[in-house]
Structure formats: structure tokens, C-alpha cells
Design an enzyme around this catalytic site. Structure first.
Site, PDB file in Angstrom:
ATOM      1  N   THR A   3      18.899   1.352  54.480  1.00  0.00           N
ATOM      2  CA  THR A   3      18.707   2.732  54.067  1.00  0.00           C
ATOM      3  C   THR A   3      18.975   2.830  52.564  1.00  0.00           C
ATOM      4  OG1 THR A   3      19.257   5.009  54.637  1.00  0.00           O
ATOM      5  CG2 THR A   3      21.062   3.442  54.771  1.00  0.00           C
ATOM      6  N   LYS A  18      16.234   0.039  49.905  1.00  0.00           N
ATOM      7  CA  LYS A  18      14.969  -0.287  50.569  1.00  0.00           C
ATOM      8  C   LYS A  18      14.049  -1.139  49.698  1.00  0.00           C
ATOM      9  CE  LYS A  18      14.877   3.540  53.829  1.00  0.00           C
ATOM     10  NZ  LYS A  18      14.096   4.640  54.405  1.00  0.00           N
ATOM     11  N   ASN A  39      12.527  -0.821  55.557  1.00  0.00           N
ATOM     12  CA  ASN A  39      13.707  -0.302  56.253  1.00  0.00           C
ATOM     13  C   ASN A  39      14.136  -1.250  57.368  1.00  0.00           C
ATOM     14  OD1 ASN A  39      11.786   0.105  58.214  1.00  0.00           O
ATOM     15  ND2 ASN A  39      12.514   2.131  58.792  1.00  0.00           N
ATOM     16  N   ASP A  93       9.194   3.648  58.819  1.00  0.00           N
ATOM     17  CA  ASP A  93       9.369   5.095  58.631  1.00  0.00           C
ATOM     18  C   ASP A  93       8.061   5.865  58.850  1.00  0.00           C
ATOM     19  OD1 ASP A  93      12.085   5.079  57.969  1.00  0.00           O
ATOM     20  OD2 ASP A  93      11.659   4.597  55.882  1.00  0.00           O
ATOM     21  N   ALA A 120       7.487  13.039  45.959  1.00  0.00           N
ATOM     22  CA  ALA A 120       6.760  11.805  45.628  1.00  0.00           C
ATOM     23  C   ALA A 120       7.730  10.677  45.327  1.00  0.00           C
ATOM     24  CB  ALA A 120       5.834  12.059  44.437  1.00  0.00           C
ATOM     25  N   GLY A 168      10.897   7.928  47.024  1.00  0.00           N
ATOM     26  CA  GLY A 168      10.894   6.828  47.993  1.00  0.00           C
ATOM     27  C   GLY A 168      10.558   7.290  49.406  1.00  0.00           C
ATOM     28  N   MET A 188      11.551  15.880  56.864  1.00  0.00           N
ATOM     29  CA  MET A 188      11.961  14.500  57.150  1.00  0.00           C
ATOM     30  C   MET A 188      13.478  14.363  57.149  1.00  0.00           C
ATOM     31  SD  MET A 188       8.923  12.419  55.187  1.00  0.00           S
ATOM     32  CE  MET A 188       9.908  10.951  54.934  1.00  0.00           C
TER      33      MET A 188
HETATM   34  P1  ATR Z   1      14.125   9.637  48.122  1.00  0.00           P
HETATM   35  O1  ATR Z   1      14.205   8.152  48.228  1.00  0.00           O
HETATM   36  O2  ATR Z   1      15.053  10.385  49.039  1.00  0.00           O
HETATM   37  O3  ATR Z   1      12.720  10.141  48.204  1.00  0.00           O
HETATM   38  P2  ATR Z   1      13.940  10.010  45.276  1.00  0.00           P
HETATM   39  O4  ATR Z   1      13.041   8.815  45.156  1.00  0.00           O
HETATM   40  O5  ATR Z   1      15.011  10.255  44.260  1.00  0.00           O
HETATM   41  O6  ATR Z   1      14.697  10.009  46.667  1.00  0.00           O
HETATM   42  O7  ATR Z   1      12.984  11.298  45.371  1.00  0.00           O
HETATM   43  C1  ATR Z   1      13.498  12.592  45.518  1.00  0.00           C
HETATM   44  C2  ATR Z   1      12.331  13.560  45.660  1.00  0.00           C
HETATM   45  O8  ATR Z   1      12.859  14.886  45.762  1.00  0.00           O
HETATM   46  C3  ATR Z   1      11.404  13.567  44.478  1.00  0.00           C
HETATM   47  O9  ATR Z   1      10.099  13.932  44.906  1.00  0.00           O
HETATM   48  C4  ATR Z   1      12.014  14.670  43.601  1.00  0.00           C
HETATM   49  O10 ATR Z   1      11.123  15.246  42.677  1.00  0.00           O
HETATM   50  P3  ATR Z   1      10.944  14.592  41.219  1.00  0.00           P
HETATM   51  O11 ATR Z   1      10.073  13.400  41.398  1.00  0.00           O
HETATM   52  O12 ATR Z   1      10.330  15.666  40.429  1.00  0.00           O
HETATM   53  O13 ATR Z   1      12.343  14.223  40.748  1.00  0.00           O
HETATM   54  C5  ATR Z   1      12.379  15.666  44.655  1.00  0.00           C
HETATM   55  N1  ATR Z   1      13.443  16.566  44.171  1.00  0.00           N
HETATM   56  C6  ATR Z   1      14.754  16.281  44.020  1.00  0.00           C
HETATM   57  N2  ATR Z   1      15.420  17.347  43.531  1.00  0.00           N
HETATM   58  C7  ATR Z   1      14.500  18.329  43.347  1.00  0.00           C
HETATM   59  C8  ATR Z   1      14.552  19.685  42.894  1.00  0.00           C
HETATM   60  N3  ATR Z   1      15.708  20.245  42.480  1.00  0.00           N
HETATM   61  N4  ATR Z   1      13.390  20.406  42.868  1.00  0.00           N
HETATM   62  C9  ATR Z   1      12.227  19.863  43.282  1.00  0.00           C
HETATM   63  N5  ATR Z   1      12.115  18.594  43.727  1.00  0.00           N
HETATM   64  C10 ATR Z   1      13.222  17.835  43.774  1.00  0.00           C
END
Ligand code: ATR
Length: 273
Positions: free
Chosen positions: A60, A64, A85, A101, A127, A129, A215
Site C-alpha cells: 500500500t 506501490k 499492490n 486495484d 490523477a 496514484g 474509492m
Molecule cells: P494517491 O496515491 O492517493 O492518489 P496522490 O498521488 O498524492 O495520492 O494523489 C492525490 C490526488 O488527490 C491528486 O489527484 C490530487 O490533485 P493534484 O494532482 O492537483 O495534487 C488530489 N488532491 C489532493 N488534495 C486535493 C485538494 N485539496 N483539492 C483537490 N484535489 C486534491
């Protein structure tokens, strides 16, 4: 059978419980542990598990991508996501990586009444992970389109680009959704809920039978669940996806297919009997 889940944090992972319930169903004796690891010590811990007769492991956040890099062979879904995963140990130095996943999400969505994928207009919020790990499987379920909406437009574009040719794709920011809508299904793959916030969502973005799937599960799912309830949008959290992706990992290790419905029911309400 020795198994583990690696991550950080991992102490609250439901995976040991889920795999324990699968093993009980299948009459197997497993030793499945949650082990905290960092990108630096993860390869050594995996090697240790494999050398001591381990069959494989789950991975996790935030490991990953590291897991995918460790494997000599991998599935198409792991290769697309550049993340895994699930690792399967197939003999000394022979590690196979998969990303279950996406199929876990698709299997759970297909089990939900009123939720269809084939021919559907799907919006994927996020967009990062989590979004990358499911996009290939969503496109494989033959929707009309998957629209990626992300705060950072360039990241949505990058994700769409890495999946080009696999199906109809478009991308933008949440501000573009007023014109890109309506959608039959909006899937939240952002990490916003972990901070106690719901991702912005308008009822106008849904078709009449529109469905919202988060999710996330547990506390991280509560803000969006409350918003959907307020707006009368049919909704599911991602607990079923968690169980379904685990079932696919379990099958890779054991060759057995557990009953996910029973396990999901037990997680939601306690033992059925
Ligand atoms: P994970 O592996 O859980 O997907 P990540 O790769 O850090 O974690 O991605 C987090 C996602 O949540 C991204 O799409 C992020 O948007 P950005 O690419 O613009 O950073 C989104 N996200 C996190 N905080 C956010 C916020 N306050 N408002 C809108 N989108 C958010």
C-alpha cells in the site's frame, strides 16, 4: 502460507482481517502480517519474506511504485500504472507484480445495483496514484468515455496520455465539469477525504441514474458520503473495492476464489452467523 502487507502507515490496514476471512472460507492456514516499511528498507524486507518461504505480499502507499520496480515480471495493469499492490514470489529471485486495484474496482462496481460501466459516461476525479491504478481497468470495461478531472490539469493530461489508445479519454479540471457533464458515474480518486473534506460535486454533473463511487472507505469516505446523501445522489464507498482487490491477490497466491460478498457483509455488519 506466509504473507504480508507493507506500507506506511499500515497498522490500521484491514488486509490481515480480510485475508484471514478468505483463508477461513477456503480452509487454508495463513500467517498474514502488517509490516511498516519505507522506500529505503522495503526491498530488504521483501527479500527477507521471500527467503523465509513467503508466498507474496500486498503493498500500500507509499510503496506501490517501489514494488513494481522490484519485480522481474509484471501484469499489463501493473505496467500501465507503474505500480503494484501485489507481489507473488515464484522461486528464488523470481518476483511477479500485479495491480489488482482496477479490476477490484470494476468487480465491485459491477456488483452494485444501478451501476453500469459498458457504454457509460464516467468521470474520474483525481490523477494521482489511486487514479492511475484503476484507469486501465475502467477503459477495459468499454465505457463511452472516461473524463479525468484533476485540480492540476497537467497531471490529468499526463495520465490521459499514458493511457491513450486504450479507449475514449478526455481531461480537464473540476471547473470544466459543468460543460463536460453529465456522467453516469463519478468516481472519487482524490485524497481529499483524508483531510476531512469532500471533493466538490454538483448534482448537475450526473445523469438521471447517475451514481457516485468513492474509492476511499472509513473516515476518509465520510465527507463525500454526507454530501451525496444531502444531494440525493446514489453512492457507495470503496470498501467493496478493497475486498475485491484483496480477493484477486488471494487468488494469485492460492489459486482459490473467495466469496467477497460474505466478507464485505462481515466487515460492514459483523459475522453473518
Ligand atoms: P494517491 O496515491 O492517493 O492518489 P496522490 O498521488 O498524492 O495520492 O494523489 C492525490 C490526488 O488527490 C491528486 O489527484 C490530487 O490533485 P493534484 O494532482 O492537483 O495534487 C488530489 N488532491 C489532493 N488534495 C486535493 C485538494 N485539496 N483539492 C483537490 N484535489 C486534491
Amino acid at each position: 502460507m506466509r504473507l504480508a502487507v507493507f506500507g506506511k502507515p499500515v497498522i490500521h490496514s484491514l488486509s490481515p482481517r480480510i485475508h484471514g476471512l478468505f483463508a477461513d472460507q477456503c480452509g487454508l492456514n495463513i500467517d498474514y502480517r502488517a509490516i511498516e516499511a519505507t522506500p529505503a528498507n522495503f526491498p530488504g524486507l521483501v527479500a527477507g519474506l521471500a527467503e523465509s518461504g513467503g508466498r507474496g505480499c500486498n503493498i500500500t502507499a507509499p510503496l506501490k511504485h517501489e514494488a513494481w520496480k522490484l519485480a522481474g515480471r509484471c501484469s499489463e495493469s501493473a505496467s500501465l500504472a507503474h505500480a503494484a499492490n501485489t507481489l507473488v514470489f515464484d522461486g528464488p529471485g523470481n518476483i511477479y507484480a500485479d495491480s489488482t486495484d482496477g479490476m477490484g474496482l470494476v468487480n465491485d462496481l459491477n456488483s452494485l445495483p444501478g451501476c453500469r460501466l459498458r457504454g457509460a459516461r464516467i468521470c474520474l476525479l483525481g490523477a494521482g496514484g489511486a487514479a492511475a491504478s484503476v484507469l486501465g481497468a475502467l477503459l477495459g470495461s468499454q465505457p463511452e468515455i472516461v473524463y479525468i478531472a484533476n485540480r492540476t490539469r497537467s497531471r490529468a493530461m499526463e495520465l490521459a496520455r499514458s493511457h491513450s489508445g486504450l479507449g475514449e479519454l478526455d481531461f480537464g479540471t473540476p471547473a470544466d465539469l459543468d460543460t463536460a457533464a453529465p456522467f453516469d458515474l463519478i468516481i472519487n480518486a482524490t485524497s481529499l477525504g483524508h483531510g476531512g473534506e469532500a471533493t466538490a460535486l454538483s448534482p448537475a454533473w450526473f445523469t438521471a441514474q447517475g451514481f457516485c463511487y468513492d474509492m476511499n472507505y472509513g473516515d476518509a469516505a465520510r465527507p463525500l458520503q454526507a454530501l451525496c446523501k444531502k444531494e440525493c445522489v446514489p453512492y457507495s464507498d470503496g470498501l467493496g473495492m478493497l475486498v475485491s482487490q484483496a480477493a484477486l491477490s488471494f487468488s494469485l497466491w492460492t489459486g482459490q476464489t473467495p466469496d467477497t460478498i460474505r466478507v464485505l457483509q462481515e466487515l460492514r455488519t459483523g459475522p453473518a452467523d
